[in-house]
Design an enzyme around this catalytic site. Structure first.
Site, short mmCIF file in Angstrom:
data_model
loop_
_atom_site.label_atom_id
_atom_site.label_comp_id
_atom_site.label_asym_id
_atom_site.label_seq_id
_atom_site.Cartn_x
_atom_site.Cartn_y
_atom_site.Cartn_z
N ARG A 1 -8.06 0.08 3.00
CA ARG A 1 -7.20 0.00 4.18
C ARG A 1 -5.78 0.48 3.84
O ARG A 1 -5.15 -0.01 2.93
CB ARG A 1 -7.18 -1.46 4.65
CG ARG A 1 -6.26 -1.80 5.78
CD ARG A 1 -6.27 -3.29 6.07
NE ARG A 1 -5.87 -4.08 4.91
CZ ARG A 1 -5.62 -5.39 4.95
NH1 ARG A 1 -5.75 -6.06 6.09
NH2 ARG A 1 -5.25 -6.05 3.87
N CYS B 1 -4.82 -7.87 -4.37
CA CYS B 1 -5.29 -6.66 -5.04
C CYS B 1 -5.82 -7.07 -6.41
O CYS B 1 -5.05 -7.48 -7.28
CB CYS B 1 -4.17 -5.64 -5.18
SG CYS B 1 -4.65 -4.16 -6.11
N GLY B 2 -7.12 -6.97 -6.60
CA GLY B 2 -7.74 -7.41 -7.85
C GLY B 2 -7.33 -6.59 -9.05
O GLY B 2 -6.98 -7.13 -10.12
N ASN C 1 0.83 -1.20 0.00
CA ASN C 1 0.00 0.00 0.00
C ASN C 1 0.86 1.25 0.00
O ASN C 1 2.07 1.21 0.22
CB ASN C 1 -0.93 0.01 1.22
CG ASN C 1 -2.17 -0.83 1.00
OD1 ASN C 1 -2.57 -1.11 -0.13
ND2 ASN C 1 -2.81 -1.24 2.09
N CYS D 1 -11.47 -0.66 -6.81
CA CYS D 1 -10.88 -1.70 -5.96
C CYS D 1 -11.43 -3.04 -6.44
O CYS D 1 -12.63 -3.32 -6.29
CB CYS D 1 -11.24 -1.46 -4.50
SG CYS D 1 -10.65 -2.76 -3.38
#
Length: 275
Positions: A211, A75-76, A66, A219
């Site tokens: 997050r 993470c798609g 992140n 997302c």
């Protein structure tokens, strides 16, 4: 250390992508945070690190960090960019790519139209495995947030998600309720928070407070979580379109099966930076 990188995005969810198959790069948490700064660094929501496979039966391993430098499980949108990157850079000629992440294995398929389908694996609904503190598995949970009661669905798509249904996505309290739920005591590893407006059984709108990042334009795992929760609450069909601020994703899920997500992945530029 001179680092070659690419900038990519999936529906506006943007990434710095580093090939660590042909390079040998190590970045500290502080360095990643500095690189993520949009004024003083490269600027990105997440950093993707492509590595050789840990398992000889797989094609690659990849790590996700992140903007605050913390490493996350999945993470798609990043997975779709990963697939396009390794094909574009000649790291593979395969159209079906098997990779591992911190949370497990996923399969990526480069479609003939250029879109990418990601088999995200089976959603995790058991609270302890999300992780989420609850006595038993429910379709809807009740959370106390300050003086408010919030109804939500909870699921892990390799990373934890809390999905809240709202009547009007444009006026949803993303920036106020989002961080409160992200740091709620019942989520020991914190949580991504989705705000979901159902338009029809085939179409929903979603905004996500991620997050360690904040609100993003898209997302992928959040869209998967929304599709699962929407179906569990009998609001969405197995095939549905989730509309995010950055664009649309096509989702398919049936109970007991993997979640499949299809969408775009876009290359922006190549660059190099001296660390």
């Amino acid at each position: 250390m001179n680092i070659q990188f690419s900038k990519m995005h999936g529906l506006g969810n943007d990434f710095m992508v580093i090939d660590n198959v042909t390079q040998n790069v190590f970045l500290s948490k502080d360095t990643i945070s500095r690189l993520a700064d949009r004024n003083f660094g490269i600027g990105f929501d997440q950093l993707l690190m492509i590595e050789p496979p840990y398992d000889p039966e797989l094609d690659f391993h990849y790590r996700i960090f992140n903007a605050d430098g913390s490493e996350v499980e999945q993470c798609g949108n990043g997975a779709r960019c990963f697939a396009r990157f390794v094909k574009m850079k000649g790291l593979t000629q395969k159209r079906i790519i098997n990779v591992s992440t911190a949370k497990g294995k996923i399969q990526l398929k480069i479609e003939h139209d250029g879109n990418i389908t990601v088999d995200m694996g089976k959603p995790i609904l058991e609270p302890a495995k999300v992780p989420f503190e609850a006595q038993k598995e429910e379709k809807t949970y009740i959370l106390r947030v300050e003086d408010h009661t919030v109804l939500c669905g909870v699921v892990s798509i390799g990373n934890p998600h809390c999905v809240v249904l709202v009547d009007d996505i444009d006026n949803a309290p993303v920036e106020t309720l989002g961080p409160l739920l992200e740091n709620h005591e019942r989520f020991p590893n914190k949580v991504n928070v989705g705000f979901l407006e159902i338009k029809s059984r085939d179409h929903a709108r979603l905004r996500v407070w991620e997050r360690g990042v904040g609100e993003t334009l898209a997302c992928g795992t959040g869209a998967c979580a929304a599709a699962v929760v929407g179906q569990l609450q009998d609001k969405l069909n197995p095939h549905c379109t989730i509309e995010l601020p950055g664009g649309e994703l096509r989702l398919f899920w049936q109970p007991g099966q993997s979640v499949k997500m299809t969408g775009t992945a876009d290359f922006v530029f190549d660059g190099q930076i001296q660390i």
